[in-house]
Design a protein around this motif. Structure first.
Motif, PDB file in Angstrom:
ATOM      1  N   GLY A 151       0.822  -1.203   0.000  1.00  0.00           N
ATOM      2  CA  GLY A 151       0.000   0.000   0.000  1.00  0.00           C
ATOM      3  C   GLY A 151       0.852   1.247   0.000  1.00  0.00           C
ATOM      4  N   SER A 152       0.176   2.398   0.105  1.00  0.00           N
ATOM      5  CA  SER A 152       0.923   3.652   0.114  1.00  0.00           C
ATOM      6  C   SER A 152       0.220   4.693   0.970  1.00  0.00           C
ATOM      7  CB  SER A 152       1.110   4.193  -1.309  1.00  0.00           C
ATOM      8  OG  SER A 152      -0.136   4.435  -1.931  1.00  0.00           O
ATOM      9  N   PHE A 153       1.010   5.552   1.568  1.00  0.00           N
ATOM     10  CA  PHE A 153       0.505   6.666   2.345  1.00  0.00           C
ATOM     11  C   PHE A 153       0.766   7.938   1.543  1.00  0.00           C
ATOM     12  CE2 PHE A 153       1.077   3.289   5.336  1.00  0.00           C
ATOM     13  CZ  PHE A 153       0.031   3.423   6.232  1.00  0.00           C
ATOM     14  N   VAL A 154      -0.120   8.178   0.606  1.00  0.00           N
ATOM     15  CA  VAL A 154      -0.016   9.332  -0.290  1.00  0.00           C
ATOM     16  C   VAL A 154      -1.368  10.038  -0.331  1.00  0.00           C
ATOM     17  CG1 VAL A 154       1.791   8.252  -1.697  1.00  0.00           C
ATOM     18  CG2 VAL A 154      -0.603   7.960  -2.327  1.00  0.00           C
ATOM     19  N   SER A 155      -1.418  11.173  -0.991  1.00  0.00           N
ATOM     20  CA  SER A 155      -2.661  11.931  -1.079  1.00  0.00           C
ATOM     21  C   SER A 155      -3.750  11.104  -1.760  1.00  0.00           C
ATOM     22  CB  SER A 155      -2.434  13.218  -1.868  1.00  0.00           C
ATOM     23  OG  SER A 155      -3.674  13.819  -2.207  1.00  0.00           O
ATOM     24  N   PRO A 156      -4.926  10.980  -1.142  1.00  0.00           N
ATOM     25  CA  PRO A 156      -6.023  10.249  -1.781  1.00  0.00           C
ATOM     26  C   PRO A 156      -6.507  10.925  -3.063  1.00  0.00           C
ATOM     27  CG  PRO A 156      -6.771  11.350   0.216  1.00  0.00           C
ATOM     28  CD  PRO A 156      -5.286  11.469   0.201  1.00  0.00           C
ATOM     29  N   LYS A 157      -6.209  12.211  -3.212  1.00  0.00           N
ATOM     30  CA  LYS A 157      -6.554  12.885  -4.464  1.00  0.00           C
ATOM     31  C   LYS A 157      -5.655  12.399  -5.597  1.00  0.00           C
ATOM     32  CE  LYS A 157      -8.305  17.143  -2.327  1.00  0.00           C
ATOM     33  NZ  LYS A 157      -8.127  18.615  -2.225  1.00  0.00           N
ATOM     34  N   ALA A 158      -4.404  12.115  -5.276  1.00  0.00           N
ATOM     35  CA  ALA A 158      -3.460  11.651  -6.298  1.00  0.00           C
ATOM     36  C   ALA A 158      -3.683  10.182  -6.634  1.00  0.00           C
ATOM     37  CB  ALA A 158      -2.026  11.879  -5.823  1.00  0.00           C
ATOM     38  N   ILE A 159      -3.827   9.346  -5.608  1.00  0.00           N
ATOM     39  CA  ILE A 159      -4.003   7.894  -5.792  1.00  0.00           C
ATOM     40  C   ILE A 159      -5.199   7.456  -4.943  1.00  0.00           C
ATOM     41  CG2 ILE A 159      -2.915   5.612  -5.730  1.00  0.00           C
ATOM     42  CD1 ILE A 159      -1.443   7.391  -7.589  1.00  0.00           C
ATOM     43  N   PRO A 160      -6.430   7.662  -5.420  1.00  0.00           N
ATOM     44  CA  PRO A 160      -7.602   7.332  -4.596  1.00  0.00           C
ATOM     45  C   PRO A 160      -7.709   5.859  -4.239  1.00  0.00           C
ATOM     46  CG  PRO A 160      -8.235   7.947  -6.853  1.00  0.00           C
ATOM     47  CD  PRO A 160      -6.799   8.298  -6.698  1.00  0.00           C
ATOM     48  N   GLN A 161      -7.150   4.976  -5.056  1.00  0.00           N
ATOM     49  CA  GLN A 161      -7.232   3.536  -4.788  1.00  0.00           C
ATOM     50  C   GLN A 161      -6.567   3.165  -3.471  1.00  0.00           C
ATOM     51  OE1 GLN A 161      -8.785   0.298  -5.109  1.00  0.00           O
ATOM     52  NE2 GLN A 161      -8.708   1.009  -7.250  1.00  0.00           N
ATOM     53  N   MET A 162      -5.590   3.940  -3.030  1.00  0.00           N
ATOM     54  CA  MET A 162      -4.811   3.596  -1.847  1.00  0.00           C
ATOM     55  C   MET A 162      -5.266   4.351  -0.595  1.00  0.00           C
ATOM     56  SD  MET A 162      -2.502   1.266  -2.624  1.00  0.00           S
ATOM     57  CE  MET A 162      -3.816   0.473  -3.567  1.00  0.00           C
ATOM     58  N   ARG A 163      -6.439   4.959  -0.634  1.00  0.00           N
ATOM     59  CA  ARG A 163      -6.876   5.773   0.499  1.00  0.00           C
ATOM     60  C   ARG A 163      -7.191   4.945   1.749  1.00  0.00           C
ATOM     61  NH1 ARG A 163     -11.521   6.005  -3.077  1.00  0.00           N
ATOM     62  NH2 ARG A 163     -13.413   5.123  -2.112  1.00  0.00           N
ATOM     63  N   ASP A 164      -7.319   3.630   1.577  1.00  0.00           N
ATOM     64  CA  ASP A 164      -7.658   2.770   2.710  1.00  0.00           C
ATOM     65  C   ASP A 164      -6.489   1.930   3.201  1.00  0.00           C
ATOM     66  OD1 ASP A 164      -7.512   1.183   0.463  1.00  0.00           O
ATOM     67  OD2 ASP A 164      -9.270  -0.029   0.950  1.00  0.00           O
ATOM     68  N   THR A 165      -5.266   2.344   2.910  1.00  0.00           N
ATOM     69  CA  THR A 165      -4.092   1.536   3.272  1.00  0.00           C
ATOM     70  C   THR A 165      -4.049   1.212   4.758  1.00  0.00           C
ATOM     71  OG1 THR A 165      -2.705   2.209   1.400  1.00  0.00           O
ATOM     72  CG2 THR A 165      -1.575   1.560   3.409  1.00  0.00           C
ATOM     73  N   ALA A 166      -4.329   2.184   5.617  1.00  0.00           N
ATOM     74  CA  ALA A 166      -4.293   1.937   7.063  1.00  0.00           C
ATOM     75  C   ALA A 166      -5.349   0.918   7.464  1.00  0.00           C
ATOM     76  CB  ALA A 166      -4.493   3.242   7.835  1.00  0.00           C
ATOM     77  N   GLU A 167      -6.538   1.011   6.856  1.00  0.00           N
ATOM     78  CA  GLU A 167      -7.605   0.062   7.175  1.00  0.00           C
ATOM     79  C   GLU A 167      -7.257  -1.350   6.690  1.00  0.00           C
ATOM     80  OE1 GLU A 167      -8.043   3.030   5.812  1.00  0.00           O
ATOM     81  OE2 GLU A 167      -9.178   4.103   7.352  1.00  0.00           O
ATOM     82  N   VAL A 168      -6.644  -1.425   5.512  1.00  0.00           N
ATOM     83  CA  VAL A 168      -6.198  -2.726   4.997  1.00  0.00           C
ATOM     84  C   VAL A 168      -5.180  -3.354   5.952  1.00  0.00           C
ATOM     85  CG1 VAL A 168      -4.878  -3.850   3.157  1.00  0.00           C
ATOM     86  CG2 VAL A 168      -6.673  -2.206   2.572  1.00  0.00           C
ATOM     87  N   LEU A 169      -4.257  -2.553   6.399  1.00  0.00           N
ATOM     88  CA  LEU A 169      -3.198  -3.042   7.284  1.00  0.00           C
ATOM     89  C   LEU A 169      -3.782  -3.664   8.546  1.00  0.00           C
ATOM     90  CD1 LEU A 169      -0.159  -3.271   7.750  1.00  0.00           C
ATOM     91  CD2 LEU A 169      -0.184  -0.966   8.671  1.00  0.00           C
ATOM     92  N   ASP A 170      -4.850  -3.070   9.073  1.00  0.00           N
ATOM     93  CA  ASP A 170      -5.474  -3.597  10.286  1.00  0.00           C
ATOM     94  C   ASP A 170      -6.077  -4.983  10.071  1.00  0.00           C
ATOM     95  OD1 ASP A 170      -4.853  -1.433  11.864  1.00  0.00           O
ATOM     96  OD2 ASP A 170      -6.750  -0.389  11.507  1.00  0.00           O
ATOM     97  N   GLN A 171      -6.342  -5.348   8.822  1.00  0.00           N
ATOM     98  CA  GLN A 171      -6.969  -6.637   8.522  1.00  0.00           C
ATOM     99  C   GLN A 171      -5.963  -7.708   8.083  1.00  0.00           C
ATOM    100  OE1 GLN A 171     -10.520  -6.460   6.039  1.00  0.00           O
ATOM    101  NE2 GLN A 171     -10.941  -4.349   6.680  1.00  0.00           N
ATOM    102  N   LEU A 172      -4.691  -7.371   8.081  1.00  0.00           N
ATOM    103  CA  LEU A 172      -3.690  -8.347   7.641  1.00  0.00           C
ATOM    104  C   LEU A 172      -3.293  -9.272   8.782  1.00  0.00           C
ATOM    105  CD1 LEU A 172      -1.344  -6.261   5.321  1.00  0.00           C
ATOM    106  CD2 LEU A 172      -3.435  -7.522   4.774  1.00  0.00           C
ATOM    107  N   ASP A 173      -3.133 -10.540   8.437  1.00  0.00           N
ATOM    108  CA  ASP A 173      -2.729 -11.561   9.399  1.00  0.00           C
ATOM    109  C   ASP A 173      -1.278 -11.931   9.109  1.00  0.00           C
ATOM    110  OD1 ASP A 173      -2.435 -13.626  11.151  1.00  0.00           O
ATOM    111  OD2 ASP A 173      -3.830 -14.990  10.140  1.00  0.00           O
ATOM    112  N   LEU A 174      -0.388 -11.433   9.932  1.00  0.00           N
ATOM    113  CA  LEU A 174       1.044 -11.650   9.723  1.00  0.00           C
ATOM    114  C   LEU A 174       1.568 -12.859  10.480  1.00  0.00           C
ATOM    115  CD1 LEU A 174       2.190  -7.915   9.950  1.00  0.00           C
ATOM    116  CD2 LEU A 174       1.891  -9.287   7.893  1.00  0.00           C
ATOM    117  N   PHE A 175       0.709 -13.538  11.226  1.00  0.00           N
ATOM    118  CA  PHE A 175       1.155 -14.695  12.002  1.00  0.00           C
ATOM    119  C   PHE A 175       1.588 -15.821  11.062  1.00  0.00           C
ATOM    120  CE2 PHE A 175       0.398 -18.766  14.168  1.00  0.00           C
ATOM    121  CZ  PHE A 175       1.173 -18.578  15.299  1.00  0.00           C
ATOM    122  N   GLY A 176       2.770 -16.347  11.302  1.00  0.00           N
ATOM    123  CA  GLY A 176       3.241 -17.497  10.538  1.00  0.00           C
ATOM    124  C   GLY A 176       3.862 -17.153   9.199  1.00  0.00           C
TER     125      GLY A 176
END
Length: 282
Positions: free
Chosen positions: A42-67
């Motif tokens: 993902g990316s932490f950039v302006s949602p106006k520039a790259i609207p597809q990545m505006r939810d990067t923080a929310e996506v990160l909260d749903q990732l399972d890094l165990f294992g």
């Protein structure tokens, strides 16, 4: 050892239709099971520039890094984005797109090269303070379509400035798919000899039929870090009107396996990821 960096962020970012956050997370969680060295997620950039990545923080909260041993990389374009990314312990790498083309630097980050280099220094200091590592992408690293100056010597000058900042991972990016195997080989060989402590990577945008000679040239010159995206989706939306896709990871894996490289991947999980990619990028 070969390092494969899977780049779903690059594959998704230019799509006009927003991909639901839960779908992104499900896809990334499947990729995390494969065994890639790093996921450019993902990316932490302006949602106006790259609207597809505006939810990067929310996506990160749903990732399972165990294992999983895969590390997470997030792209940032300025100090504010880097500060946001550094708030998340799960993120290992921050990636910054530094261009050797003045025109593309303005198009991509709305900065001059000089301002971008200042941002690199500030982000590097922030990474060192927060236990992250900065990956700097030298975009237009094999030439540009804008008429801006380009030469291997120019690229080496950028590398020297990054080395002076103690940046240890530099990835040459063929943003518009123009690199020849000869240029790839010579650029890597020259820089690897001059800076043996630096980990140099390759981020290609290329047509599928041109992939093998380019990868072979990079391997022969000592490159062991390769970016890809399943099915070759994506490309840089800031580059020019027509997108040149990413390296198809499945083709890259096949090339490397034929040469006898043990990539340490779970190929059954990779097969599932391929199936899911067809749903995500329908």
């Amino acid at each position: 050892m070969i390092k494969l960096i899977e780049c779903p962020r690059d594959a998704m970012q230019g799509l006009p239709d927003f991909i639901d956050t839960s779908i992104k997370a499900a896809y990334l969680n499947q990729l995390l099971q494969v065994g890639f060295d790093t996921i450019d997620f993902g990316s932490f950039v302006s949602p106006k520039a790259i609207p597809q990545m505006r939810d990067t923080a929310e996506v990160l909260d749903q990732l399972d890094l165990f294992g999983t041993h895969s590390k997470l990389l997030a792209i940032v374009a300025n100090l504010r984005g880097a500060e946001d990314a550094c708030q998340f312990e799960q993120i290992d790498y921050l990636g910054f797109p530094l261009s050797v083309s003045e025109t593309f630097q303005q198009r991509n980050t709305n900065k001059s090269i000089q301002d971008a280099l200042q941002a690199v220094e500030e982000i590097q200091n922030l990474c060192q303070t927060n236990g992250k590592q900065l990956v700097t992408y030298l975009s237009m690293g094999f030439g540009n379509p804008y008429g801006d100056p380009y030469s291997p010597e120019l690229v080496a000058g950028f590398v020297q400035q990054l080395v002076d900042l103690d940046i240890q991972i530099i990835s040459f990016a063929d943003t518009t798919g123009s690199a020849s195997p000869e240029l790839i080989g010579s650029l890597y060989q020259i820089n690897a000899q001059a800076f043996p402590a630096i980990e140099f990577g390759l981020h290609l945008h290329t047509q599928a039929q041109d992939l093998a000679p380019k990868i072979n040239a990079a391997l022969a010159a000592g490159c062991q870090r390769f970016d890809g995206a399943l099915k070759g989706f994506g490309g840089c939306p800031m580059a020019k009107d027509e997108l040149v896709g990413n390296v198809a990871t499945e083709q890259l894996i096949a090339l490397l396996q034929v040469k006898g490289y043990d990539l340490g991947l779970k190929m059954d999980e990779f097969a599932e990821a391929l199936k899911l990619a067809q749903v995500v990028f329908k």
